[in-house]
Motif scaffolding. Structure first.
Motif, short mmCIF file in Angstrom:
data_model
loop_
_atom_site.label_atom_id
_atom_site.label_comp_id
_atom_site.label_asym_id
_atom_site.label_seq_id
_atom_site.Cartn_x
_atom_site.Cartn_y
_atom_site.Cartn_z
N ASN A 179 -5.08 65.07 -17.91
CA ASN A 179 -3.67 65.42 -18.02
C ASN A 179 -3.24 65.46 -19.49
OD1 ASN A 179 -3.03 62.78 -18.89
ND2 ASN A 179 -2.85 62.08 -16.78
N CYS A 180 -2.01 65.92 -19.72
CA CYS A 180 -1.51 66.10 -21.09
C CYS A 180 -1.40 64.77 -21.84
CB CYS A 180 -0.15 66.80 -21.06
SG CYS A 180 -0.30 68.54 -20.63
N HIS A 239 -7.17 74.10 -19.88
CA HIS A 239 -6.53 73.40 -18.77
C HIS A 239 -5.10 73.90 -18.54
CE1 HIS A 239 -9.65 70.62 -17.59
NE2 HIS A 239 -9.88 70.33 -18.86
N LEU A 240 -4.38 74.18 -19.61
CA LEU A 240 -3.02 74.71 -19.47
C LEU A 240 -3.04 76.09 -18.85
CD1 LEU A 240 -1.38 73.54 -22.83
CD2 LEU A 240 -0.84 72.74 -20.52
N LEU A 261 -4.86 63.91 -23.10
CA LEU A 261 -5.23 64.78 -24.21
C LEU A 261 -4.50 64.39 -25.49
CD1 LEU A 261 -5.39 68.21 -22.42
CD2 LEU A 261 -7.28 67.00 -23.47
N THR A 262 -3.21 64.07 -25.36
CA THR A 262 -2.43 63.66 -26.52
C THR A 262 -3.00 62.38 -27.12
OG1 THR A 262 -0.45 64.67 -25.59
CG2 THR A 262 -0.12 63.06 -27.34
N ALA A 268 -7.73 71.61 -24.00
CA ALA A 268 -6.35 71.53 -23.52
C ALA A 268 -5.80 72.91 -23.20
CB ALA A 268 -5.47 70.84 -24.56
N ILE A 280 -10.78 69.52 -28.67
CA ILE A 280 -9.77 69.06 -27.71
C ILE A 280 -8.68 70.12 -27.54
CG2 ILE A 280 -7.95 67.34 -27.32
CD1 ILE A 280 -9.85 65.27 -28.60
N THR A 281 -8.33 70.81 -28.61
CA THR A 281 -7.35 71.88 -28.53
C THR A 281 -7.83 72.98 -27.58
OG1 THR A 281 -6.57 71.43 -30.77
CG2 THR A 281 -6.07 73.61 -29.87
#
Length: 195
Positions: free
Chosen positions: A2-3, A164-165, A6-7, A161, A157-158
């Motif tokens: 989830n976000c 996934h988005l 990732l953050t 992410a 990671i970018t």
């Protein structure tokens, strides 16, 4: 993933190089900063590293971690090899080729075996690392390596992410990944003409 996860990973990765050498001299701080920024200011590095994250997320399962890990591990090996003073021919050609092929992989969405994908990522990582190693400050090679590892992890990671988005919106990530892959491959071809 989830976000929030990732953050948290981005924040941790951004702080690792600084924490590792927080009590050393200015040469190491400069080395970390230059290493960290290098992947962001070289378009060839930036595109390849984001593409590795996108491909890792598209493949999923163990490739989600194995692909970026192979790239980063080989990148560190390439940088260490560069520090020995040995020269490797066609490094820039190999880096530009990595951008083109990673873009093509996003376009094709081919069912390439994970082992072959990991081997390719490691090969590309070696050349990117060799370039980083030759361009770093001689006074702080360890700091430079830690810096570009941190920058690379953030770019991976970018890519993960972003994939996934894209998967959460619309009918799935593939149409968007093909467009992104076309842009990455096109940029790689453009870089080949100006290199």
């Amino acid at each position: 993933m989830n976000c929030k996860t990732l953050t948290a990973l981005v924040v941790i990765a951004a702080n690792l190089p600084g924490q590792a050498l927080a009590h050393t001299g200015n040469d190491h701080i400069h080395g970390i900063a230059s290493g960290f920024l290098h992947p962001f200011f070289g378009l060839d590095h930036l595109l390849a590293m984001i593409a590795v994250g996108l491909i890792a997320a598209r493949l999923g399962h163990s490739a989600l971690f194995r692909l970026p890990l192979a790239f980063v591990s080989a990148m560190v090996a390439g940088a260490a090899y560069a520090l020995t003073g040995v020269t490797v021919p066609l490094v820039e050609t190999a880096i530009i080729t990595s951008v083109v092929l990673l873009g093509a992989a996003l376009i094709a969405n081919a069912k390439i075996p994970v082992t072959l994908t990991i081997t390719g990522a490691a090969t590309f990582g070696f050349f990117h690392g060799f370039a980083h190693g030759t361009e770093g400050p001689a006074a702080a090679p360890l700091g430079h390596i830690l810096g570009f590892v941190g920058g690379t992890v953030i770019l991976h990671i970018t890519g993960i992410a972003a994939c996934h988005l894209l998967a959460r919106h619309g009918t799935g990530p593939m149409p968007a990944l093909r467009i992104i892959g076309t842009g990455i491959m096109g940029a790689g071809i453009g870089l080949a003409f100006i290199a």
